[in-house]
Design a protein around this motif. Structure first.
Motif, PDB file in Angstrom:
ATOM      1  N   THR A  99      -9.111 -29.464  -4.481  1.00  0.00           N
ATOM      2  CA  THR A  99      -9.533 -30.849  -4.254  1.00  0.00           C
ATOM      3  C   THR A  99      -9.627 -31.151  -2.764  1.00  0.00           C
ATOM      4  OG1 THR A  99      -8.472 -31.548  -6.315  1.00  0.00           O
ATOM      5  CG2 THR A  99      -8.966 -33.263  -4.696  1.00  0.00           C
ATOM      6  N   LEU A 100      -8.609 -30.727  -2.020  1.00  0.00           N
ATOM      7  CA  LEU A 100      -8.606 -30.976  -0.579  1.00  0.00           C
ATOM      8  C   LEU A 100      -9.776 -30.251   0.091  1.00  0.00           C
ATOM      9  CD1 LEU A 100      -7.224 -32.199   1.901  1.00  0.00           C
ATOM     10  CD2 LEU A 100      -5.722 -30.184   1.976  1.00  0.00           C
ATOM     11  N   PHE A 101     -10.029 -29.033  -0.317  1.00  0.00           N
ATOM     12  CA  PHE A 101     -11.137 -28.274   0.263  1.00  0.00           C
ATOM     13  C   PHE A 101     -12.474 -28.943  -0.061  1.00  0.00           C
ATOM     14  CE2 PHE A 101     -14.258 -24.862   0.510  1.00  0.00           C
ATOM     15  CZ  PHE A 101     -13.935 -24.282   1.728  1.00  0.00           C
ATOM     16  N   GLY A 102     -12.616 -29.461  -1.278  1.00  0.00           N
ATOM     17  CA  GLY A 102     -13.849 -30.156  -1.661  1.00  0.00           C
ATOM     18  C   GLY A 102     -14.088 -31.393  -0.819  1.00  0.00           C
ATOM     19  N   VAL A 103     -13.031 -32.161  -0.574  1.00  0.00           N
ATOM     20  CA  VAL A 103     -13.165 -33.360   0.258  1.00  0.00           C
ATOM     21  C   VAL A 103     -13.521 -32.981   1.691  1.00  0.00           C
ATOM     22  CG1 VAL A 103     -11.893 -35.313   1.247  1.00  0.00           C
ATOM     23  CG2 VAL A 103     -11.652 -34.769  -1.183  1.00  0.00           C
ATOM     24  N   LEU A 104     -12.877 -31.945   2.233  1.00  0.00           N
ATOM     25  CA  LEU A 104     -13.197 -31.493   3.586  1.00  0.00           C
ATOM     26  C   LEU A 104     -14.644 -31.001   3.684  1.00  0.00           C
ATOM     27  CD1 LEU A 104      -9.913 -29.569   4.499  1.00  0.00           C
ATOM     28  CD2 LEU A 104     -10.729 -31.712   5.523  1.00  0.00           C
ATOM     29  N   ALA A 105     -15.125 -30.347   2.624  1.00  0.00           N
ATOM     30  CA  ALA A 105     -16.514 -29.869   2.623  1.00  0.00           C
ATOM     31  C   ALA A 105     -17.492 -31.037   2.664  1.00  0.00           C
ATOM     32  CB  ALA A 105     -16.768 -29.014   1.379  1.00  0.00           C
ATOM     33  N   VAL A 106     -17.204 -32.082   1.909  1.00  0.00           N
ATOM     34  CA  VAL A 106     -18.065 -33.269   1.920  1.00  0.00           C
ATOM     35  C   VAL A 106     -18.026 -33.942   3.288  1.00  0.00           C
ATOM     36  CG1 VAL A 106     -18.432 -35.556   0.921  1.00  0.00           C
ATOM     37  CG2 VAL A 106     -17.841 -33.624  -0.554  1.00  0.00           C
ATOM     38  N   LEU A 107     -16.826 -34.030   3.878  1.00  0.00           N
ATOM     39  CA  LEU A 107     -16.699 -34.640   5.196  1.00  0.00           C
ATOM     40  C   LEU A 107     -17.493 -33.856   6.236  1.00  0.00           C
ATOM     41  CD1 LEU A 107     -15.419 -36.740   7.085  1.00  0.00           C
ATOM     42  CD2 LEU A 107     -13.435 -35.214   7.305  1.00  0.00           C
ATOM     43  N   GLY A 108     -17.376 -32.534   6.213  1.00  0.00           N
ATOM     44  CA  GLY A 108     -18.109 -31.712   7.179  1.00  0.00           C
ATOM     45  C   GLY A 108     -19.615 -31.825   7.000  1.00  0.00           C
ATOM     46  N   ALA A 109     -20.076 -31.787   5.742  1.00  0.00           N
ATOM     47  CA  ALA A 109     -21.512 -31.903   5.488  1.00  0.00           C
ATOM     48  C   ALA A 109     -22.023 -33.279   5.901  1.00  0.00           C
ATOM     49  CB  ALA A 109     -21.796 -31.653   4.006  1.00  0.00           C
ATOM     50  N   GLY A 110     -21.245 -34.314   5.623  1.00  0.00           N
ATOM     51  CA  GLY A 110     -21.649 -35.664   6.010  1.00  0.00           C
ATOM     52  C   GLY A 110     -21.760 -35.816   7.511  1.00  0.00           C
ATOM     53  N   LEU A 111     -20.800 -35.264   8.243  1.00  0.00           N
ATOM     54  CA  LEU A 111     -20.846 -35.343   9.700  1.00  0.00           C
ATOM     55  C   LEU A 111     -22.039 -34.567  10.259  1.00  0.00           C
ATOM     56  CD1 LEU A 111     -17.052 -34.930  10.569  1.00  0.00           C
ATOM     57  CD2 LEU A 111     -18.445 -36.998  10.851  1.00  0.00           C
ATOM     58  N   VAL A 153     -18.285 -35.993  -7.410  1.00  0.00           N
ATOM     59  CA  VAL A 153     -19.421 -35.659  -8.274  1.00  0.00           C
ATOM     60  C   VAL A 153     -20.733 -36.141  -7.631  1.00  0.00           C
ATOM     61  CG1 VAL A 153     -20.543 -36.140 -10.487  1.00  0.00           C
ATOM     62  CG2 VAL A 153     -18.101 -35.595 -10.408  1.00  0.00           C
ATOM     63  N   ALA A 154     -20.720 -37.380  -7.111  1.00  0.00           N
ATOM     64  CA  ALA A 154     -21.929 -37.909  -6.468  1.00  0.00           C
ATOM     65  C   ALA A 154     -22.303 -37.077  -5.235  1.00  0.00           C
ATOM     66  CB  ALA A 154     -21.710 -39.370  -6.076  1.00  0.00           C
ATOM     67  N   ALA A 155     -21.303 -36.738  -4.425  1.00  0.00           N
ATOM     68  CA  ALA A 155     -21.567 -35.919  -3.243  1.00  0.00           C
ATOM     69  C   ALA A 155     -22.077 -34.538  -3.634  1.00  0.00           C
ATOM     70  CB  ALA A 155     -20.304 -35.800  -2.401  1.00  0.00           C
ATOM     71  N   ALA A 156     -21.479 -33.957  -4.692  1.00  0.00           N
ATOM     72  CA  ALA A 156     -21.911 -32.641  -5.148  1.00  0.00           C
ATOM     73  C   ALA A 156     -23.378 -32.667  -5.577  1.00  0.00           C
ATOM     74  CB  ALA A 156     -21.026 -32.167  -6.299  1.00  0.00           C
ATOM     75  N   ALA A 157     -23.768 -33.700  -6.317  1.00  0.00           N
ATOM     76  CA  ALA A 157     -25.150 -33.795  -6.788  1.00  0.00           C
ATOM     77  C   ALA A 157     -26.118 -33.889  -5.604  1.00  0.00           C
ATOM     78  CB  ALA A 157     -25.310 -35.011  -7.694  1.00  0.00           C
ATOM     79  N   ILE A 168     -25.430 -23.247   2.702  1.00  0.00           N
ATOM     80  CA  ILE A 168     -24.144 -23.859   3.070  1.00  0.00           C
ATOM     81  C   ILE A 168     -23.969 -25.199   2.364  1.00  0.00           C
ATOM     82  CG2 ILE A 168     -22.904 -24.915   5.001  1.00  0.00           C
ATOM     83  CD1 ILE A 168     -23.965 -22.673   6.761  1.00  0.00           C
ATOM     84  N   LEU A 169     -25.036 -25.985   2.271  1.00  0.00           N
ATOM     85  CA  LEU A 169     -24.943 -27.274   1.568  1.00  0.00           C
ATOM     86  C   LEU A 169     -24.690 -27.064   0.079  1.00  0.00           C
ATOM     87  CD1 LEU A 169     -27.725 -29.493   3.206  1.00  0.00           C
ATOM     88  CD2 LEU A 169     -25.266 -29.535   3.595  1.00  0.00           C
ATOM     89  N   VAL A 170     -25.302 -26.046  -0.504  1.00  0.00           N
ATOM     90  CA  VAL A 170     -25.049 -25.754  -1.918  1.00  0.00           C
ATOM     91  C   VAL A 170     -23.584 -25.386  -2.139  1.00  0.00           C
ATOM     92  CG1 VAL A 170     -25.543 -24.151  -3.801  1.00  0.00           C
ATOM     93  CG2 VAL A 170     -27.415 -25.119  -2.465  1.00  0.00           C
ATOM     94  N   VAL A 171     -23.046 -24.548  -1.255  1.00  0.00           N
ATOM     95  CA  VAL A 171     -21.630 -24.167  -1.361  1.00  0.00           C
ATOM     96  C   VAL A 171     -20.738 -25.395  -1.218  1.00  0.00           C
ATOM     97  CG1 VAL A 171     -19.776 -22.874  -0.246  1.00  0.00           C
ATOM     98  CG2 VAL A 171     -22.007 -21.801  -0.595  1.00  0.00           C
ATOM     99  N   ALA A 172     -21.076 -26.278  -0.271  1.00  0.00           N
ATOM    100  CA  ALA A 172     -20.297 -27.508  -0.100  1.00  0.00           C
ATOM    101  C   ALA A 172     -20.360 -28.373  -1.347  1.00  0.00           C
ATOM    102  CB  ALA A 172     -20.806 -28.289   1.114  1.00  0.00           C
ATOM    103  N   GLY A 173     -21.544 -28.440  -1.963  1.00  0.00           N
ATOM    104  CA  GLY A 173     -21.678 -29.214  -3.184  1.00  0.00           C
ATOM    105  C   GLY A 173     -20.885 -28.637  -4.337  1.00  0.00           C
ATOM    106  N   LEU A 174     -20.901 -27.319  -4.473  1.00  0.00           N
ATOM    107  CA  LEU A 174     -20.123 -26.679  -5.535  1.00  0.00           C
ATOM    108  C   LEU A 174     -18.625 -26.863  -5.308  1.00  0.00           C
ATOM    109  CD1 LEU A 174     -22.162 -23.370  -5.999  1.00  0.00           C
ATOM    110  CD2 LEU A 174     -22.193 -25.429  -7.444  1.00  0.00           C
ATOM    111  N   ALA A 175     -18.199 -26.812  -4.039  1.00  0.00           N
ATOM    112  CA  ALA A 175     -16.788 -27.056  -3.721  1.00  0.00           C
ATOM    113  C   ALA A 175     -16.396 -28.485  -4.098  1.00  0.00           C
ATOM    114  CB  ALA A 175     -16.532 -26.803  -2.240  1.00  0.00           C
ATOM    115  N   ALA A 176     -17.303 -29.424  -3.844  1.00  0.00           N
ATOM    116  CA  ALA A 176     -17.021 -30.813  -4.209  1.00  0.00           C
ATOM    117  C   ALA A 176     -16.928 -30.975  -5.721  1.00  0.00           C
ATOM    118  CB  ALA A 176     -18.115 -31.721  -3.646  1.00  0.00           C
ATOM    119  N   PHE A 177     -17.803 -30.313  -6.460  1.00  0.00           N
ATOM    120  CA  PHE A 177     -17.757 -30.420  -7.923  1.00  0.00           C
ATOM    121  C   PHE A 177     -16.478 -29.789  -8.477  1.00  0.00           C
ATOM    122  CE2 PHE A 177     -18.925 -28.950 -12.219  1.00  0.00           C
ATOM    123  CZ  PHE A 177     -19.272 -30.182 -12.778  1.00  0.00           C
ATOM    124  N   ALA A 178     -16.099 -28.637  -7.907  1.00  0.00           N
ATOM    125  CA  ALA A 178     -14.834 -28.014  -8.334  1.00  0.00           C
ATOM    126  C   ALA A 178     -13.659 -28.931  -8.034  1.00  0.00           C
ATOM    127  CB  ALA A 178     -14.657 -26.665  -7.631  1.00  0.00           C
ATOM    128  N   GLY A 179     -13.718 -29.620  -6.880  1.00  0.00           N
ATOM    129  CA  GLY A 179     -12.667 -30.568  -6.540  1.00  0.00           C
ATOM    130  C   GLY A 179     -12.588 -31.707  -7.533  1.00  0.00           C
TER     131      GLY A 179
END
Length: 418
Positions: free
Chosen positions: A83-95, A23-27, A51-62
């Motif tokens: 859930t796994l896809f949301g975590v991977l999206a956060v990891l990719g965006a963070g990197l 949730v924090a990453a999505a926000a 792309i960041l918006v999509v990653a955030g929405l994936a994280a919220f869905a996760g």
């Protein structure tokens, strides 16, 4: 009431930590990306924001799927995959954000590190402790979707951060011409024409543009050639690089100088041409020749944006502070020269850079000289971090040119004999 099994309790604790992190990453990602999807100055910047918006929405869905899975007990292979896809999206965006951040330090570095560390833990928790990969029956399709998403993200990153700065250079031509000089008994009329033309495909802000007209004299003209010994003296005493065989060294005095445009007040679109004409009056027989010089500082429109009104300071007002040593040295004027200083903060072309780069401002110095010494080229400018006012080194100037399109133009000068 029966006690909660330890494994279930640990699962709920880790699930709560995973959901809170998602949730924090999505926000953060949606906030960062949404600003770029609507306000980034380039298409590539808006795509990165999307792309960041999509990653955030994936994280919220996760995060929703974690709650359904671990607290409501209604999980399935689909909730696990989301859930796994949301975590991977956060990891990719963070990197990605961490790589962009490596050039400069800002406090947001710790946020990107937090995203990477948390997502690495969440990924370990899902794959090692929860055996999430085994629960997904469409593993090939999932891997294909994740790989395609990663490929698109990396391609956009390379395009916006590496390729774009070099693929579309800013091309502006500056010229200054002296027209047909007219004379009467007392006055000489020198017509001048100045032109700025954008011949490229990138719009440019004119940070500042100036001109100076210099009257040139030499004391004596000789019938016989001056000797090499006299040339050596000219080099030793005056540091000359132009040596005349039949005349003394030319002496120049600035008879007219000014700004062609108000600082930070003009945008030059691709194909646009700005022309200004002036006529300067001089006493007849005062000078043997005149030389005109024009200079300009430019900024790419798709890289930076003026953030606030222009601040203006006159050296003869208030405390009367002297200009920095590097400015007076660059323009060849005394340390106590009068000047007008213009300063304005600028923001970057997208919110990602605003978070990963230090805040900067542009300062423009219009030097007027002293009673007896005037600058041949009156403008100096710098693009530096807030709190700094230093001379830009050559390497720093090149970096500013490459990253932000901040550059200096000079027409090289034109001369006419009177």
């Amino acid at each position: 009431m029966e006690p909660t099994p330890p494994a279930l309790s640990r699962g709920r604790i880790s699930g709560g930590f995973t959901a809170a992190g998602l949730v924090a990453a999505a926000a953060l990602l949606v906030y960062l990306g949404h600003a770029d999807t609507t306000h980034a100055l380039s298409y590539a910047g808006r795509l990165a924001g999307g792309i960041l918006v999509v990653a955030g929405l994936a994280a919220f869905a996760g995060a929703i799927c974690v709650v359904v899975d671990r607290f409501a007990g209604r999980g399935s292979k689909y909730t696990t995959a989301i859930t796994l896809f949301g975590v991977l999206a956060v990891l990719g965006a963070g990197l990605m954000l961490l790589v962009i951040q490596t050039e400069e330090y800002t406090r947001w570095l710790w946020a990107w590190l937090g995203l990477v560390v948390w997502s690495a833990w969440a990924l370990w928790d899902l794959l090692h402790r929860r055996r999430a990969w085994r629960q997904i029956t469409f593993r090939r399709n999932f891997a294909a979707i994740a790989s395609a998403t990663a490929l698109i993200t990396v391609a956009n990153f390379v395009y916006t951060q590496i390729y774009t700065p070099y693929a579309s250079p800013m091309t502006v031509v500056l010229s200054a011409k002296i027209g047909n000089v007219r004379k009467d008994k007392e006055t000489t009329y020198v017509p001048l024409t100045f032109q700025l033309e954008n011949t490229g495909t990138v719009a440019a802000y004119v940070v500042g543009a100036s001109y100076s007209l210099t009257g040139v004299n030499w004391k004596s003209t000789y019938q016989t050639s001056r000797s090499v010994k006299e040339w050596e003296k000219d080099i030793d005493s005056d540091g000359l690089t132009d040596l005349n065989a039949f005349a003394d060294k030319p002496e120049a005095f600035t008879v007219s100088l000014g700004l062609l445009l108000a600082p930070f007040d003009y945008k030059l679109d691709p194909g646009e041409k700005y022309v200004q004409e002036k006529t300067i009056e001089l006493p007849t027989q005062a000078y043997r020749a005149v030389q005109v010089q024009s200079d300009a500082y430019l900024l790419r429109k798709d890289r930076m944006l003026q953030q606030a009104p222009v601040g203006e300071y006159h050296s003869w007002a208030e405390k009367g502070e002297k200009a920095p040593e590097w400015v007076t040295r660059l323009l060849g004027v005394p340390a106590d020269s009068a000047y007008v200083k213009y300063s304005v903060p600028v923001s970057y072309s997208n919110q990602i850079l605003n978070f990963t780069r230090k805040r900067r401002h542009i300062t423009l110095w219009w030097m007027l000289g002293t009673e007896n010494t005037n600058p041949l080229s009156p403008l100096a400018a710098s693009l530096v971090s807030d709190g700094e006012e230093k001379e830009p080194s050559y390497s720093e100037s090149q970096q500013e040119l490459d990253k932000y399109g901040f550059t200096y133009l000079s027409n090289g000068g034109a001369m006419a004999v009177l």
